[in-house]
Design a protein around this motif. Structure first.
Motif, PDB file in Angstrom:
ATOM      1  N   TRP A  36       0.863  -1.093  -0.037  1.00  0.00           N
ATOM      2  CA  TRP A  36      -0.136   0.207  -0.109  1.00  0.00           C
ATOM      3  C   TRP A  36       0.904   1.202   0.079  1.00  0.00           C
ATOM      4  N   ASP A  40      -2.529   5.750   0.506  1.00  0.00           N
ATOM      5  CA  ASP A  40      -3.587   4.885   0.493  1.00  0.00           C
ATOM      6  C   ASP A  40      -4.167   4.808   2.107  1.00  0.00           C
ATOM      7  N   VAL A  41      -3.066   4.930   2.891  1.00  0.00           N
ATOM      8  CA  VAL A  41      -3.266   4.421   4.321  1.00  0.00           C
ATOM      9  C   VAL A  41      -3.184   5.655   5.350  1.00  0.00           C
TER      10      VAL A  41
END
Ligand code: FES
Length: 364
Positions: A36, A40-41
Motif C-alpha cells: 500500500w 492509501d493509508v
C-alpha cells in the motif's frame, strides 16, 4: 520400446524442450504481496499529494501566462540577445511553453501515481478482436476508473487541471498572428521597393538584363526559339539611387522579378485584349514564378511555345498570354509588357499588371 522413452528420444532429436520440464522450471510465481502507498493509508499524505498535484497544475498555468506575456512583450527580430545568440522572444516563449507542458505532465503523473486507485491486475493474452463481453467490461472499467480517479470528488485538482488545460490552448490562438502581416502591410512598411506581393522591381523603363551577369539585351540578341532567363536591371544598379541591392531586398527582388523571355514568329502570337503592343518583334516576357505554388519554370517546348513547370507539370502557352493549358495552376503566367529604349535595349513598359506567383487571399 516404451512411449515415454519414445518421447524423450523425440525431444533429444529435435532439440525441443519437454513442456513438463519447462513448467517445472518456470512455474508461475504469482503476484507479490501488494504494497500500500502512503496515500492509501494516511489521510495527511493523501491531502499533501493533492496539494502537490494542484501546485504543479498551477505552475503550468503560470508558465502559460508567461508565454502570453512574452509573446506580446518582445518583437521577434527586435528583441535583445539574451544568451548564446538567442533572442529574448525565442528564449522566453520556448522556456515558458516547455514549463507549461512539463508541469502539466508532471501533475498528471503525480496524480496517477499517488492518488488514483492502485489495483494490480493480471491480464492474459487473448485473440486481437475483442468480444462484446470484453468491450462491455472495458467500458465498465473506464467508468470505474473515472469514478476512482476522484475527478468528481476532488474539485481542487479538477479545477486546477481544467484551468491549466484551458489556458494551454491560448498560445496556439495567439500564434495565429504570425500568419501575417498581410501583403499590403508589408508593402506599406518595407523600406525597399517591391517588398509586398503586389509589386516587383519592374517599372516603366527598367531594362531587361541577363540573369547572373546583368548585361542588357537587344532584340537582335534573341534568336527565334531562344529562351532567356532575365532579371530587372534594378537588381544590379539599384535603380534611381544607384546603390546595388543587397541582403533581403536583393533576395526578394530577385525571386519576384525573375522572368523568362522567348522569341517566336510574330504571327504565332495571339495577343490578349489590351496586350497588342506587349511584345517586340515576336519577343514575349513572362514571370518565371509558377502560379501554382511558386516553382521557377523554364522547361520550354520550342515548337509549341509551351512552358512546363517541373514541380507539378502545369503547362502555360507563351503564345497565348501565358494561358494554362494543363496542370494544377489556376491562372495564367503574368506577362511583362516589353518595349525598346532609345539605345535599342529591351525594357519593361511597366510593372506586371497583376501579382506574380501563387494566388493569395488579397489578390483580387
Ligand atoms: S508549382 Fe508549378 S505546377 Fe506546381
Amino acid at each position: 520400446m516404451s512411449e515415454s522413452h519414445d518421447n524423450q528420444h523425440a525431444h533429444e532429436l529435435t532439440n525441443v524442450p519437454d513442456p513438463a520440464v519447462v513448467n517445472d522450471l518456470y512455474a508461475d510465481p504469482g503476484l507479490p504481496e501488494h504494497q500500500w502507498r502512503p496515500t492509501d493509508v494516511d489521510a495527511h499524505a493523501e491531502k499533501r499529494a493533492e496539494r502537490q498535484v494542484a501546485t504543479l497544475f498551477g505552475l503550468s498555468a503560470i508558465c502559460t501566462i508567461l508565454f502570453l506575456v512574452s509573446y506580446f512583450a518582445f518583437d521577434i527580430g527586435d528583441d535583445p540577445d539574451v544568451v548564446g545568440g538567442f533572442g529574448a522572444s525565442n528564449l522566453f516563449l520556448g522556456l515558458s511553453l516547455a514549463g507549461a507542458l512539463l508541469f502539466l505532465g508532471s501533475g498528471i503523473i503525480q496524480w496517477a501515481r499517488k492518488l488514483m486507485a492502485d489495483h494490480e491486475i493480471v491480464e492474459y493474452r487473448h485473440p486481437a478482436a475483442s468480444s462484446d463481453d470484453d468491450r462491455e467490461a472495458t467500458l465498465a472499467a473506464l467508468n470505474a476508473g473515472l469514478e476512482e480517479s476522484g475527478i468528481g470528488r476532488r474539485p481542487l485538482v479538477r479545477n486546477s487541471l481544467l484551468g491549466a488545460v484551458g489556458l494551454l490552448g491560448l498560445p496556439a490562438v495567439v500564434a495565429l498572428r504570425d500568419l501575417g502581416p498581410t501583403p499590403s502591410q508589408v508593402e506599406k512598411n518595407a523600406d525597399y521597393p517591391g517588398a509586398g506581393l503586389e509589386h516587383t522591381l519592374w517599372a516603366k523603363g527598367v531594362r531587361v538584363v541577363r540573369d547572373v551577369v546583368g548585361t542588357p539585351i537587344r532584340p537582335g540578341d534573341v534568336e527565334i526559339g531562344d529562351l532567356f532567363n532575365a532579371e530587372p536591371e534594378t537588381l544590379f544598379n539599384g535603380g534611381e539611387d544607384g546603390e546595388p541591392l543587397e541582403g533581403l531586398a536583393l533576395q526578394v527582388g530577385k525571386s519576384k522579378g525573375a522572368v523568362v523571355m522567348i522569341r517566336m514568329a510574330p504571327e504565332e502570337i495571339i495577343p490578349g485584349e489590351g496586350r497588342e503592343n506587349w511584345s517586340v518583334d515576336g519577343i514575349v516576357c513572362y514571370s518565371k514564378i509558377c502560379t501554382h505554388v511558386g516553382c521557377p519554370i523554364s522547361l520550354n517546348e520550342r515548337k509549341t511555345h509551351h512552358l512546363l513547370c517541373p514541380c507539378h507539370q502545369s503547362t502555360f502557352d507563351l503564345a497565348d498570354s501565358g494561358r494554362v493549358i494543363f496542370g494544377p495552376a489556376a491562372r495564367a503566367l503574368p506577362q511583362l509588357p516589353l518595349a525598346v529604349d532609345e539605345e535599342g535595349y529591351l525594357i519593361a513598359q511597366s510593372d506586371f499588371t497583376e501579382p506574380v506567383g501563387p494566388s493569395f487571399w488579397e489578390r483580387g
